[in-house]
Motif scaffolding. Structure first.
Motif, PDB file in Angstrom:
ATOM      1  N   GLU A 108       0.633  -1.140  -0.162  1.00 34.57           N
ATOM      2  CA  GLU A 108       0.015   0.136   0.130  1.00 34.57           C
ATOM      3  C   GLU A 108       0.767   1.217  -0.107  1.00 34.57           C
ATOM      4  OE1 GLU A 108      -3.041   0.098   3.062  1.00 34.57           O
ATOM      5  OE2 GLU A 108      -3.831  -1.952   2.231  1.00 34.57           O
ATOM      6  N   THR A 109       1.962   1.094   0.626  1.00 37.73           N
ATOM      7  CA  THR A 109       2.851   2.517   0.460  1.00 37.73           C
ATOM      8  C   THR A 109       3.961   2.365  -0.484  1.00 37.73           C
ATOM      9  OG1 THR A 109       4.587   1.480   2.061  1.00 37.73           O
ATOM     10  CG2 THR A 109       2.600   2.530   2.963  1.00 37.73           C
ATOM     11  N   GLY A 110       4.259   1.397  -0.963  1.00 43.24           N
ATOM     12  CA  GLY A 110       5.443   1.315  -1.980  1.00 43.24           C
ATOM     13  C   GLY A 110       6.769   1.047  -1.344  1.00 43.24           C
ATOM     14  N   ASP A 111       6.680   1.278   0.025  1.00 40.75           N
ATOM     15  CA  ASP A 111       8.170   1.397   0.803  1.00 40.75           C
ATOM     16  C   ASP A 111       8.667   0.197   0.939  1.00 40.75           C
ATOM     17  OD1 ASP A 111      10.172   1.683   2.688  1.00 40.75           O
ATOM     18  OD2 ASP A 111       8.862   2.559   4.145  1.00 40.75           O
ATOM     19  N   ALA A 112       9.763  -0.392   0.379  1.00 41.43           N
ATOM     20  CA  ALA A 112      10.312  -1.658   0.428  1.00 41.43           C
ATOM     21  C   ALA A 112      11.042  -2.021   1.818  1.00 41.43           C
ATOM     22  CB  ALA A 112      11.164  -1.912  -0.702  1.00 41.43           C
ATOM     23  N   ILE A 113      10.535  -1.714   2.923  1.00 42.67           N
ATOM     24  CA  ILE A 113      11.112  -1.708   4.017  1.00 42.67           C
ATOM     25  C   ILE A 113      11.456  -3.182   4.158  1.00 42.67           C
ATOM     26  CG2 ILE A 113       9.022  -1.751   5.450  1.00 42.67           C
ATOM     27  CD1 ILE A 113      10.307  -0.420   7.659  1.00 42.67           C
ATOM     28  N   SER A 114      12.355  -3.731   4.930  1.00 47.56           N
ATOM     29  CA  SER A 114      12.716  -5.074   5.375  1.00 47.56           C
ATOM     30  C   SER A 114      11.745  -5.396   6.265  1.00 47.56           C
ATOM     31  CB  SER A 114      14.156  -5.267   5.850  1.00 47.56           C
ATOM     32  OG  SER A 114      14.222  -4.912   7.291  1.00 47.56           O
TER      33      SER A 114
END
Length: 322
Positions: A108-114
């Protein structure tokens, strides 16, 4: 092959865990290969049954690999709170629900956080956890706060008081042990689309055999979807533990756990786990001691449970399909 019958253990010659290994082997050798929701692929059969005697502290705790029973216990206690946010689990080091909210956050955010960084932020930031750590109305919400709606004279509906199914079952076991309606249901059709994962272990039915001081509490669990390699070891422990807890609360002896699976499967990327586990032999007879009887089913703590005689073979890791 569409279905398979798993032979019952011969109590004179077979370890109870052999049922589980027989099921695993039957699926791997005869199951239909299918593409599933996760895209990983499975071998699957339709319908299986396992039975475990819970008398004298016995528990279906696998010994052919280490099962982290305290993790499963913490999850069950979390269910009984009605909580649906992963933060209380994260703060206890329980990781089993982390992948689903992480996947939603990334999507939903596109943030590729681990995953590791996401979980750390859930632990550290209450506001972030409130926004991204919730799983929707999953198991515990349905168990202790099933939503209701009242019909109004103007033809509309208004929200009513939630139903605590667990408390109701305990009361019905005390008041009418011969009833055929001792059921805890998780499959709320109206709310499935709001759940991170619809309930796999969905229906628990309790049955009382005998009377008075000899009354035994049996539990039948129907599981619509079962990951035999990773999920089922936890599911068997949790269902047996819930049965033991309820039996203590209603002054009955633990009876039998009957597990029934619908779509019973093994993931194709678990081949190394399956081959290794099927090469091992069950050993020992783990027993559970409940050291305290709290006032209600909702007041147990992790320290109330002690497992004796558990010397399992080493754990076998494998990826979770999300």
């Amino acid at each position: 092959m569409a279905s398979v019958a798993i032979p019952l253990s011969d109590p004179a010659n077979r370890h109870p865990e052999q049922q589980y290994l027989d099921l695993m082997r039957a699926i791997w050798e005869t199951g239909s290969e299918r593409i599933d929701r996760t895209g990983v692929g499975t071998r699957s059969i339709c319908g299986a049954m396992l039975r475990f005697d819970l008398a004298n502290g016995a528990m279906p705790l696998l010994t052919t690999k280490r099962v982290y029973w305290k993790t499963a216990t913490r999850e069950l206690l979390w269910f009984l709170t009605g909580e649906t946010n992963i933060r209380p689990l994260v703060l206890q080091g329980v990781k089993i629900w982390n992948e689903w909210p992480h996947a939603r956050y990334v999507r939903e955010t596109g943030d590729a956080i681990s995953l590791e960084d996401f979980v750390a932020r859930i632990a550290e930031d209450e506001d972030f956890a409130a926004r991204w750590g919730d799983l929707g109305p999953v198991y515990g919400k349905q168990w202790v706060d099933w939503p209701t709606y009242r019909y109004r004279p103007d033809g509309l509906y208004e929200k009513g008081e939630g139903i605590n199914q667990v408390a109701q079952v305990i009361e019905s076991l005390r008041a009418s042990p011969g009833s055929r309606r001792h059921i805890i249901e998780g499959w709320n059709v109206a709310e499935l689309d709001r759940m991170a994962l619809p309930p796999c272990h969905k229906t628990y039915q309790f049955h009382v055999a005998g009377e008075g001081a000899d009354a035994r509490l049996n539990c039948l669990l129907y599981q619509r979807s079962c990951d035999v390699a990773l999920g089922l070891p936890f599911n068997l422990w949790s269902a047996a533990l819930l049965t033991r807890m309820i039996a203590q609360q209603v002054d009955m002896l633990p009876g039998e756990l009957v597990w029934m699976g619908g779509d019973v499967h093994l993931y194709l990327n678990h081949a190394h786990l399956i081959d290794e586990q099927l090469s091992r032999l069950p050993q020992g007879s783990p027993r559970l001691e409940i050291t305290r009887r709290p006032e209600t089913i909702f007041d147990y703590r992790i320290d109330d449970f002690v497992v004796h005689d558990y010397a399992p073979l080493p754990p076998i890791s494998a990826p979770v399909a999300v």
